[in-house]
Every structure is written in C-alpha cells, then in structure tokens.
Motif scaffolding. Structure first.
Motif, PDB file in Angstrom:
ATOM      1  N   ALA A  20       0.623  -1.267  -0.006  1.00  0.00           N
ATOM      2  CA  ALA A  20       0.062   0.029   0.224  1.00  0.00           C
ATOM      3  C   ALA A  20       0.883   1.279   0.087  1.00  0.00           C
ATOM      4  O   ALA A  20       0.605   2.322  -0.376  1.00  0.00           O
ATOM      5  CB  ALA A  20      -0.874   0.050   1.234  1.00  0.00           C
ATOM      6  N   VAL A  21       2.161   1.230   0.548  1.00  0.00           N
ATOM      7  CA  VAL A  21       2.844   2.306   0.617  1.00  0.00           C
ATOM      8  C   VAL A  21       3.979   2.396  -0.334  1.00  0.00           C
ATOM      9  O   VAL A  21       5.031   3.098  -0.292  1.00  0.00           O
ATOM     10  CB  VAL A  21       3.343   2.516   1.921  1.00  0.00           C
ATOM     11  N   GLY A  22       4.016   1.372  -1.181  1.00  0.00           N
ATOM     12  CA  GLY A  22       5.057   1.384  -2.530  1.00  0.00           C
ATOM     13  C   GLY A  22       6.098   0.718  -2.090  1.00  0.00           C
ATOM     14  O   GLY A  22       7.316   0.923  -2.879  1.00  0.00           O
ATOM     15  N   ALA A  23       6.243  -0.217  -1.117  1.00  0.00           N
ATOM     16  CA  ALA A  23       7.323  -1.102  -1.132  1.00  0.00           C
ATOM     17  C   ALA A  23       7.379  -2.088  -1.876  1.00  0.00           C
ATOM     18  O   ALA A  23       6.402  -2.412  -2.456  1.00  0.00           O
ATOM     19  CB  ALA A  23       7.395  -1.902   0.432  1.00  0.00           C
ATOM     20  N   PRO A  24       8.825  -2.581  -2.128  1.00  0.00           N
ATOM     21  CA  PRO A  24       8.792  -3.625  -3.111  1.00  0.00           C
ATOM     22  C   PRO A  24       8.305  -4.887  -2.863  1.00  0.00           C
ATOM     23  O   PRO A  24       9.024  -5.967  -2.932  1.00  0.00           O
ATOM     24  CB  PRO A  24      10.233  -3.488  -3.943  1.00  0.00           C
ATOM     25  N   LEU A  25       6.972  -4.940  -2.466  1.00  0.00           N
ATOM     26  CA  LEU A  25       6.670  -6.509  -2.016  1.00  0.00           C
ATOM     27  C   LEU A  25       5.118  -6.523  -2.171  1.00  0.00           C
ATOM     28  O   LEU A  25       4.340  -5.545  -1.999  1.00  0.00           O
ATOM     29  CB  LEU A  25       6.562  -6.393  -0.359  1.00  0.00           C
ATOM     30  N   SER A  26       4.789  -7.519  -2.752  1.00  0.00           N
ATOM     31  CA  SER A  26       3.402  -7.963  -2.909  1.00  0.00           C
ATOM     32  C   SER A  26       3.567  -9.547  -2.428  1.00  0.00           C
ATOM     33  O   SER A  26       4.182 -10.165  -3.096  1.00  0.00           O
ATOM     34  CB  SER A  26       2.886  -7.943  -4.300  1.00  0.00           C
ATOM     35  N   PRO A  27       2.678  -9.920  -1.389  1.00  0.00           N
ATOM     36  CA  PRO A  27       2.960 -11.322  -1.260  1.00  0.00           C
ATOM     37  C   PRO A  27       2.520 -12.142  -2.445  1.00  0.00           C
ATOM     38  O   PRO A  27       3.060 -13.471  -2.338  1.00  0.00           O
ATOM     39  CB  PRO A  27       1.638 -11.560  -0.007  1.00  0.00           C
ATOM     40  N   ARG A  28       1.701 -11.730  -3.149  1.00  0.00           N
ATOM     41  CA  ARG A  28       1.192 -12.758  -4.432  1.00  0.00           C
ATOM     42  C   ARG A  28       2.506 -12.548  -5.134  1.00  0.00           C
ATOM     43  O   ARG A  28       2.794 -13.911  -5.719  1.00  0.00           O
ATOM     44  CB  ARG A  28       0.005 -11.956  -5.173  1.00  0.00           C
ATOM     45  N   ASP A  29       3.180 -11.554  -5.708  1.00  0.00           N
ATOM     46  CA  ASP A  29       4.469 -11.716  -6.165  1.00  0.00           C
ATOM     47  C   ASP A  29       5.388 -12.597  -5.792  1.00  0.00           C
ATOM     48  O   ASP A  29       5.875 -13.283  -6.445  1.00  0.00           O
ATOM     49  CB  ASP A  29       4.947 -10.116  -6.557  1.00  0.00           C
ATOM     50  N   VAL A  30       5.634 -12.758  -4.524  1.00  0.00           N
ATOM     51  CA  VAL A  30       6.555 -13.681  -3.690  1.00  0.00           C
ATOM     52  C   VAL A  30       6.112 -15.030  -3.996  1.00  0.00           C
ATOM     53  O   VAL A  30       6.933 -15.804  -4.375  1.00  0.00           O
ATOM     54  CB  VAL A  30       6.727 -13.286  -2.200  1.00  0.00           C
ATOM     55  N   ILE A  31       4.888 -15.347  -3.932  1.00  0.00           N
ATOM     56  CA  ILE A  31       4.452 -16.770  -4.238  1.00  0.00           C
ATOM     57  C   ILE A  31       4.526 -16.944  -5.501  1.00  0.00           C
ATOM     58  O   ILE A  31       4.793 -18.308  -6.223  1.00  0.00           O
ATOM     59  CB  ILE A  31       2.989 -16.876  -3.707  1.00  0.00           C
ATOM     60  N   LEU A  32       4.042 -16.097  -6.391  1.00  0.00           N
ATOM     61  CA  LEU A  32       4.263 -16.560  -7.837  1.00  0.00           C
ATOM     62  C   LEU A  32       5.655 -16.697  -8.637  1.00  0.00           C
ATOM     63  O   LEU A  32       6.035 -17.406  -9.090  1.00  0.00           O
ATOM     64  CB  LEU A  32       3.556 -15.238  -8.534  1.00  0.00           C
ATOM     65  N   SER A  33       6.503 -15.763  -7.812  1.00  0.00           N
ATOM     66  CA  SER A  33       7.873 -15.956  -8.151  1.00  0.00           C
ATOM     67  C   SER A  33       8.358 -17.210  -7.810  1.00  0.00           C
ATOM     68  O   SER A  33       9.263 -18.107  -8.466  1.00  0.00           O
ATOM     69  CB  SER A  33       8.662 -14.846  -7.502  1.00  0.00           C
ATOM     70  N   LEU A  34       7.957 -17.827  -6.769  1.00  0.00           N
ATOM     71  CA  LEU A  34       8.581 -18.841  -6.130  1.00  0.00           C
ATOM     72  C   LEU A  34       7.972 -20.020  -6.786  1.00  0.00           C
ATOM     73  O   LEU A  34       8.729 -21.147  -7.072  1.00  0.00           O
ATOM     74  CB  LEU A  34       8.362 -19.005  -4.718  1.00  0.00           C
ATOM     75  N   ARG A  35       6.628 -19.994  -7.115  1.00  0.00           N
ATOM     76  CA  ARG A  35       6.159 -21.100  -8.067  1.00  0.00           C
ATOM     77  C   ARG A  35       6.506 -21.253  -9.595  1.00  0.00           C
ATOM     78  O   ARG A  35       7.030 -22.440  -9.740  1.00  0.00           O
ATOM     79  CB  ARG A  35       4.490 -20.718  -8.455  1.00  0.00           C
TER      80      ARG A  35
END
Length: 720
Positions: free
Chosen positions: A333-348
């Motif tokens: 929400a504050v623009g940090a380089p994190l989306s939990p979904r992106d982490v999961i999809l990257s690892l997938r």
C-alpha cells in the motif's frame, strides 16, 4: 414425473454415440485415453515436485483437517470474504462445474461399467429426467458465474487483478506477466465454450429427433435446450441439418472437454486440487506459531527451492492470483517492493522451472535468493511487516508469512540485513532488550510510583505482569506503564514483575529471522517464569502476548496469559473498576495485529471504550482487516526510505477522514510510538490525539473535582 402409460421407462434416456459409426466411437475412446494419460503424467510430475521438498514436522490430524477443508470448500466462506460478488460468482461456477462433472461421471458409470459389465442400466426413466433438469440448471449456473468473471476482468478491472510487479522494473526479463492474463482468459473461454456448446448440442439433438415422441415430449426437462430448440425450429432448421451440425459440434465439444481435462495439471485449472489440498493442510496458527529449526538440521531457513517443505510447495501452486493478499498488504500500500502474491508467484515459477525436470539442476541454480530471473530480492523479503494480513485473507490458506520468515532466516544466517537490525539484535543478545539498555534499568519506571510493586521472583503473586521492552524503556510508554500499575494497585490486584529478570519476549526477533537468539530469549524467560510463583500472566504488549501464548509451549512454557484489555474489561464488568465520569469522546480504535488478527482479541477493547462512554467510529479497515502500523517483523528497527509514505501515515489519513474525530485509540506500545510520530509527520497534529486505552481508563477515574489518578484531558490537548 414420467407416466408409464405414455412411455416405456427404458426408452426415456439418451443413447450415447447415437448416429456415430464404430470407427468414430473407437477414435473417441483413443483420444480420451490419450487425454487421461497426459493428465496422469502431469499429476506424476506435480507429485514428484512436491516430494523433492522437505518433510513437514509435527503431527497432522488429517481427519479434522479434511472435515474443515470440506466445510470451507462447500461454504466458499473464504472466497466470499471482502469480495462477496466474486464469492457468489465463484459459487455459481464451482457448483455448476461440480454437478456437470458428477453428471458426466454418472453417464460414464452407467454406460461403461454397469450396463456393459453388469447388464444394469439406470440412466433412464424418472432418474434421467431429473438428471437432465439438474444438468441444465448446473449449466446455467456455470455460464452465469463465468460471464460475471469475464466482465470483472474485462470491464470492472479491480486493481488487485493487475499483475504488474512491484519488485521489478519494465524491461527486466521477468517483469512481464501478461502470460497469466492470457491463461486466465483461456480458462474462462474454454469453460464457457464447453457450457454453451453443451446446451447447443442438447438443442440440436431435440431438433434432430423431434419426430421421436419420447425425446420431444420430454424436452422441457431440459428447459434451456428446449428454448434453443424452439428457436432453431423457428429459424427453419430441420432434422437432417440439425444432425449434420450436431455431428461436427459434438467433436468440437468433446475434444475441447478432453483437452481441458488433459491440461489440468499444467494450468491454473489445477487449483481445483491444489487449493483443496492447501486448505486441508492449513495450520490455523501458521503465522502465530512459527516452526522451530530441528536440532539436527544442517540448514537454517530457505536458501534453495528444495529447502521448502512439500506443504509450502503445494501452497505455491494453490495460489489463484486473486490479489487479496496484494490488496491487504501494508508494504504494498505504501509502495514498498513487496506484494505477497508476487513472492508466491515468483517462487512458483522458480519451483516449476527447477523441480519439474527429470533431473535436478545444481544447487547454485536452486538458490531462490538474488537478482536473477525468478529469484526473490533481499529488499522484498525485508519489506514484510509479518502482520499476517495476507495469511488472514488468503482464500486457499497460503502461508506467506512463514515462507517469508524462512527466507529471512537464511539472510540473517548470512548476515544480509540492515546494519541497524544487526545492531539491535546484538543489543538484545547482550542486554536482553531492543534499546540496548542495562538490564538493571528495566524496572526504572517503577521508582516514581508512590507504592512498591512485588518482585515475583521473591514472593508469590496472583498476576505476573510481563511488561515488554517498549513499555519498560520508552519514555512516552513509561507514562502508560505507570498508569496501568496505578490502576492495578488501586484495584487491589495482587501483581508483580520479574524486574531485571525479564528479557525481550522474542516475538519480533523470531519474525526477523534470528531463530537462535529467539530460542535463547524464550528459554531464559521460561526459566525465570519457572522460578517464580504466579497464577496467570498479563501483558500490555500484544507482541509478547502472542509469542508467550502460542510459541512458548513448544519450548515447555505453557501459561495462562491475557492481554490487559481482557483483564480490564472483566474488572469493569465486575464493577471492580468504576469510572467516575463518562468521557464522551468521539474515538476510533486501531486493532493491533498481534492482538487482533493473530489472537482474535477484538471485543475487549471495544467493551472498555463503551464502558468509558466513548462514541466509537470504526475505520473502514478494522478487526481482521486492520491496517498494520508498520512496526511488526522488526521493521520498527529499520529505516524507511526518505519521502516515502509509511504504513502509520497511511493509517492516519484513514482516521482523519472521520468527521469530528477526537482520539485515535491504541492498545500496544509500538502502536503508540508509531502513530504519535505519524500524527505529526502526516500533518494532523492538533486535529485529534493518539492515546493509549490505558490513558483513557485513567482519565475516566478522575471525577469532576480532579479527585483520582492524574490524567490528561484529550480535548484540552487538541484545543491547545
């Protein structure tokens, strides 16, 4: 129902492969066997992938988890949370698809098993007519749900369905995720075509066999197909033309359905199985109680994809890309380089590339950390607040926070962290607190009090107060701590402290990823508690509350512990505390992550505010959807980028939209620190104040003449 006077029961049915030559039937079965073989190979590859992960430690009650999974799947309650429209559409798709699948399986059982080998044919008569009606309704349900989902992606376009990556830049080789959008649309179009062609085929059969009374006179048991057939006849379609069109469409429909089945293990369709498996393996305390590192383990945390447990590999495949974690994440929400979904999809993506091959690549190519394609950046891992908003809202029980903490454990092991975090951890190791103050100063806040607090190490007490670092050392929080001590003393509560025997509880140390230090802290505190005599524990720190309640039992420390709000709410209900005046403030309340989402402590603070005569106006994000202050997961020990909005400031903007707000109420020492600072930096100082709930309780105990504990009037502070 069917009258036997009109038709022979056995004739009221649909003859499979009617009008097809023998070679066409053989060809169909060959294609079907090939599709099943492709499906089976894909299932084998997926199972082999999971087997390349590590074992899950601890007992698993599969019977209880299976029952819970079935309840969740059938109710769709996790899918409907915070997005009821999508939940309703998904129910239509799920139940429509399930009935159609079971119907197709029923036909297969009748035609290929019971009729062929047992001489028993049940797909006729009243059963067949009811079957036709059920299949028609299921088809309508499926198509209706799919149409909404198409409109949602093509027209409504909620931001959470935008797969744009926050941790990559345009031009990076793995920035583009348009393939996911194409897969989504292919999935929707394939299913809707299967549904629509199924109806058209039924209608063409009716037109083709319209001279056969047993077919035409029972057509309204397939109401959608019957309406289509009437339209076709009205347009001039005759029986012979209907037969020709049906033959071609039958092959299109059949091949499309078989292709869909064959591709299940290779596409998003496999979430039908992986989501169910993930839900069945769901640990309700996944983020509240992080796993220990086995004593004989040679590795710490997740370095390579083969370090993941098979359950976490299953979690990666269960993700449906719905974006709810992405939407709820305070870092995102504050623009940090994190989306939990992106982490999961990257690892997938990484797992599929590395683990679905016949032979595993070398260990260097299995490393999930770094800047290469598919790897997770260090900045992404450290952006997480471990607030559990992602885990709480995930409809398929993906354990984002435990996975991220396992990634952190490896970074900490390798010393890859911010210098300030490393300095704080060193101070905790040396002095037992995050302020790096001498242990002897932990109870210095007690000296100004006009009464003595018992030392629970030396004499028994009813209530042992585990104070925590911020409540003990931070000057602003010390005033709150003194107010609570006064409240307990004036209420004749028999309580005591561990004094310098108390150490940091370790909740945030563990979520930073420093497991060794956490275990040392836990063992020291458990030893100190074991040498003390008390009935139960109270704490004013939700972080300490969570780890003592949920994680210390794994180390032999099982205690009855409460957060102060439940203790005070009970004392108010029992009139052991009697407010002398109604405050009448217009307030809003911030649910601390570790009290609310982690431990479901939503009601007691609100009961207290009601008893104090405050008018509570809830913020849009409250209770299980509360927005993290930004301090969790050790982030309070890290610097945020200059000029970038902090989660605490984002929360202040939300509160400021409440008309006439006077007090922003918290019940966590870290919240008080974060939000008082955010009140100033976000430009709302003077419009309302941030107060600890304890301060409002103390204020309510002062009568109109000023008799009672000292307290500051919030309205006077705002006015000033």
């Amino acid at each position: 129902m069917l009258s036997s006077a009109n038709f022979d029961q056995a004739t009221v049915t649909r003859i499979l492969f009617e009008g097809f030559p023998a070679f066409a039937i053989v060809l169909f079965y060959l294609v079907a066997v090939a599709a099943i073989a492709v499906f089976a190979w894909g299932v084998y590859v997926q199972i082999r992938k999971y087997r390349r992960g590590q074992a899950v430690t601890g007992p698993i009650d599969l019977r209880a988890r299976f029952a819970d999974m079935v309840r969740v799947v059938l109710s769709h309650r996790t899918v409907a949370r915070r997005d009821p429209a999508a939940g309703r559409a998904h129910r239509l798709i799920f139940y429509g698809f399930a009935v159609l699948f079971l119907g197709t399986a029923t036909v297969t059982v009748d035609y290929d098993i019971t009729a062929r080998f047992l001489g028993f044919h049940f797909w006729n008569g009243n059963f067949y007519l009811g079957f036709k009606l059920a299949m028609n309704l299921a088809g309508v349900s499926l198509i209706g749900g799919l149409i909404y989902m198409m409109a949602r992606r093509g027209w409504i376009k909620p931001p959470k369905l935008d797969y744009k990556r926050l941790d990559r830049q345009p031009g990076d080789p793995d920035y583009d995720r348009s393939g996911y959008r194409r897969e989504d649309w292919a999935f929707l179009w394939t299913l809707i075509l299967i549904g629509i062609t199924g109806f058209v085929l039924s209608a063409l059969r009716l037109v083709w066999l319209q001279d056969r009374a047993v077919v035409w006179d029972t057509r309204w048991w397939s109401p959608v197909a019957a309406l289509l057939a009437e339209g076709m006849r009205g347009a001039g379609l005759d029986s012979s033309a209907a037969y020709v069109i049906r033959t071609g469409l039958w092959w299109f429909h059949g091949l499309l359905a078989l292709t869909f089945i064959a591709l299940i293990p290779y596409t998003k369709v496999k979430h039908i199985f992986t989501a169910s498996g993930s839900l069945m393996m769901r640990d309700p305390l996944a983020a509240q109680r992080l796993p220990r590192i086995p004593a004989n383990s040679e590795k710490v945390g997740y370095k390579t994809i083969t370090d993941f447990t098979w359950k976490h590999l299953l979690n990666l495949d269960a993700c449906t890309k719905c974006g709810r974690c992405h939407e709820a994440c305070p870092a995102n929400a504050v623009g940090a380089p994190l989306s939990p979904r992106d982490v999961i999809l990257s690892l997938r993506e990484f797992a599929n590339e590395a683990l679905q091959k016949n032979a595993l690549p070398d260990e260097v190519k299995l490393d999930v950390h770094g800047k290469d394609i598919g790897q997770v950046f260090m900045e992404t891992v450290w952006s997480c607040r471990t607030c559990m908003a992602c885990v709480e809202i995930c409809p398929v029980a993906v354990e984002h926070v435990p996975i991220i903490v396992q990634l952190r454990r490896k970074l900490v092991e390798d010393g890859e962290m911010e210098p300030q975090v490393q300095k704080t951890l060193q101070g905790i190791h040396k002095n037992g607190n995050s302020f790096n103050e001498s242990k002897r100063k932990r109870a210095a806040w007690t000296k100004p009090l006009p009464f003595q607090i018992k030392d629970a190490r030396k004499e028994p007490v009813d209530l042992l107060w585990f104070v925590g670092d911020y409540a003990s050392f931070d000057p602003r929080n010390q005033r709150v701590t003194q107010a609570f001590a006064t409240l307990l003393h004036d209420s004749n509560v028999d309580f005591g402290l561990l004094y310098e025997g108390e150490s940091n509880a370790g909740n945030d140390v563990r979520r930073v990823g420093e497991e060794g230090l956490y275990e040392l802290l836990a063992e020291n505190n458990i030893a100190m508690l074991g040498a003390s005599k008390f009935k139960r524990i109270v704490t004013t720190d939700p972080h300490s509350y969570n780890t003592i309640r949920n994680e210390y039992p794994d180390f032999g420390g099982k205690y009855e512990i409460e957060h102060y709000t439940s203790v005070v709410a009970r004392m108010l209900a029992e009139t052991r505390i009697k407010p002398k005046r109604s405050l009448g403030y217009r307030v809003t309340f911030h649910d601390p992550c570790h009290l609310g989402r982690f431990n479901k402590g939503y009601d007691a603070p609100r009961q207290i505010l009601s008893a104090l005569g405050c008018e509570l106006i809830e913020m849009p994000r409250s209770r299980d959807n509360s927005f993290c202050c930004g301090a969790g997961g050790g982030r309070i020990w890290m610097s945020d980028p200059v000029g970038v909005e902090k989660p605490s400031q984002n929360r202040m903007h939300e509160a400021a939209r409440i008309e006439g707000l006077e007090v922003f109420v918290v019940c966590c020492p870290k919240d008080l620190t974060m939000f008082e600072d955010a009140l100033k930096t976000s430009g709302y100082e003077g419009r309302f104040v941030v107060r600890e709930l304890i301060e409002l309780i103390a204020e309510s105990l002062v009568d109109a003449d000023g008799d009672g504990p000292a307290a500051c009037d919030a309205r006077e502070i705002v006015a000033a």
